[in-house]
Design a protein around this motif. Structure first.
Motif, PDB file in Angstrom:
ATOM      1  N   LYS A 181       0.840  -1.210   0.000  1.00 10.68           N
ATOM      2  CA  LYS A 181       0.000   0.000   0.000  1.00 10.68           C
ATOM      3  C   LYS A 181       0.870   1.254   0.000  1.00 10.68           C
ATOM      4  O   LYS A 181       0.573   2.242  -0.702  1.00 10.68           O
ATOM      5  CB  LYS A 181      -0.912  -0.013   1.225  1.00 10.68           C
ATOM      6  N   GLY A 186       0.138   2.441  -3.517  1.00 10.92           N
ATOM      7  CA  GLY A 186      -1.100   3.165  -3.275  1.00 10.92           C
ATOM      8  C   GLY A 186      -2.333   2.281  -3.342  1.00 10.92           C
ATOM      9  O   GLY A 186      -3.453   2.757  -3.136  1.00 10.92           O
ATOM     10  N   LYS A 187      -2.128   1.008  -3.611  1.00  7.04           N
ATOM     11  CA  LYS A 187      -3.246   0.068  -3.691  1.00  7.04           C
ATOM     12  C   LYS A 187      -3.001  -1.099  -2.742  1.00  7.04           C
ATOM     13  O   LYS A 187      -1.854  -1.507  -2.551  1.00  7.04           O
ATOM     14  CB  LYS A 187      -3.412  -0.473  -5.123  1.00  7.04           C
TER      15      LYS A 187
END
Length: 290
Positions: A228, A232-233
Motif C-alpha cells: 500500500k 497506493g493500492k
C-alpha cells in the motif's frame, strides 16, 4: 565494467525441459546468460565465477569469486553481474524429476531451498574443481542414449546437494535499504510468476495476501503495509486485477469451459467464479465469449 541483470531465459525450449524434467549446460558471457526462469516449477543450481549482486527474497549478497547458488522457484531472485567476464554451469530441474521413486522430504524443506535458508555458498579452488566436474559429467551424460541416464544425473545433482550441505554457507547478506520497496517488488514479481495459466487441471497456487506473505517469509501485515505504501493500492487489489485480467484472456483465447477457467483460477465452484467476475467487471464471464 559490465553491469547487467541476467533475466532472459537461456536458449532452449521450456516445454521440452518440462517433459524431460532437467537441463544442464554451460553459461558464460560468450555462451549464454545465467538462466533465470519465470516458471514456478523449476529449481536451479548454478556454479558461477564473477563479481555479482544476487538479490534473493528480501536479502542480497555481493559475491567476488566462485559461488554455488540454489534457486527455489517459489522465491523470486535476480542476478546482477558486475564484472566484465563470468563463467560457470547451471542445472535446472523439476522436483518430480529429482524425487522420482523417492519419498523423502520435499525440496521445500531442504536447508538449501527452504524459505529462510541460505542458498549461496563460496567455493574454494578445490571445491570449485570438484563441483564443476559434476556439472561437466551431467552435460556429457544428457546427450547420451544411456537408458538410465536420468538416474545418473539425479545422482550427480544429489551429490552436489550433499557436498553443499557439508559446507558453511555464505553469511555476508545485506538487507535492502528500502524494505517496503523491495518486498513490494518481490510480491509483484511473484504475482506475475503465477501466470499465464497453462492447464485447467491445476488451480492457482497463491490466491490471498496470506499465501503470498507465506511464500515470501514475511508477516501478512508487513506485506500489506509495504504494498500500500509503495503502490497506493492494497495487496488484494493487485491480486484481484491480475486474476480478472487472466480470466479475460482465457475467456477470449481458449476453448475451456467457464467452469474449467474458474477452477484454474482457484474457484472451487462455477457460481463463485461467476459472482466474483460480475462483482468486479459488471458482467458475467459468458458475455466475453464470442
Amino acid at each position: 565494467m559490465s553491469n547487467q541483470v541476467l533475466s532472459k531465459t537461456a536458449d532452449f525450449n521450456t516445454s521440452d525441459l518440462k517433459l524431460k524434467g532437467f537441463k544442464v549446460y554451460e553459461v558464460s558471457n560468450d555462451v549464454s546468460a545465467i538462466p533465470t526462469y519465470n516458471r514456478r516449477d523449476f529449481y536451479k543450481i548454478c556454479i558461477n565465477t564473477s563479481k555479482s549482486f544476487i538479490h534473493y527474497a528480501d536479502r542480497g549478497i555481493e559475491t567476488d569469486g566462485t559461488i554455488l547458488f540454489f534457486g527455489n522457484p517459489h522465491i523470486p531472485y535476480s542476478w546482477e553481474i558486475i564484472s566484465p567476464a563470468y563463467n560457470g554451469y547451471a542445472c535446472v530441474f523439476t522436483e518430480e524429476f529429482l524425487k522420482a521413486n523417492d519419498r523423502s522430504e520435499s525440496l521445500h524443506e531442504s536447508p538449501l531451498f527452504k524459505i529462510g535458508g541460505t542458498p549461496i555458498f563460496s567455493l574454494s579452488a578445490e571445491q570449485e574443481v570438484f563441483v564443476a566436474s559434476l556439472f561437466k559429467r551431467m552435460i556429457e551424460e544428457q546427450e547420451t542414449d544411456y537408458v538410465f541416464k536420468d538416474d545418473l544425473i539425479r545422482n550427480y545433482i544429489n551429490l552436489i546437494i550433499h557436498e553443499s550441505m557439508k559446507m558453511q554457507p555464505t553469511e555476508n547478506f545485506f538487507k535492502h535499504k528500502n524494505a517496503s520497496s523491495r518486498i513490494t517488488s518481490l510480491f509483484l514479481e511473484l504475482l506475475e510468476r503465477q501466470f499465464p495459466i497453462e492447464t485447467k487441471n491445476e488451480p492457482l497456487a497463491l490466491k490471498t495476501p496470506q499465501d503470498y506473505a507465506q511464500s515470501l517469509a514475511v508477516h501478512v501485515n508487513h506485506l500489506n503495509r509495504s504494498v500500500k505504501e509503495i503502490t497506493g493500492k492494497p495487496t488484494t487489489a493487485h491480486i484481484t486485477e491480475r486474476i480478472i485480467s487472466e480470466a479475460k484472456a482465457l475467456l477470449h483465447h481458449t476453448d475451456w469451459s467457464i467452469s474449467d477457467i474458474g477452477y484454474s483460477l482457484g474457484f472451487e465452484y462455477p457460481s463463485y467464479f461467476n459472482n466474483y467476475f460480475k462483482r468486479l467487471t459488471g458482467t458475467i464471464p459468458k458475455s466475453l465469449r464470442t
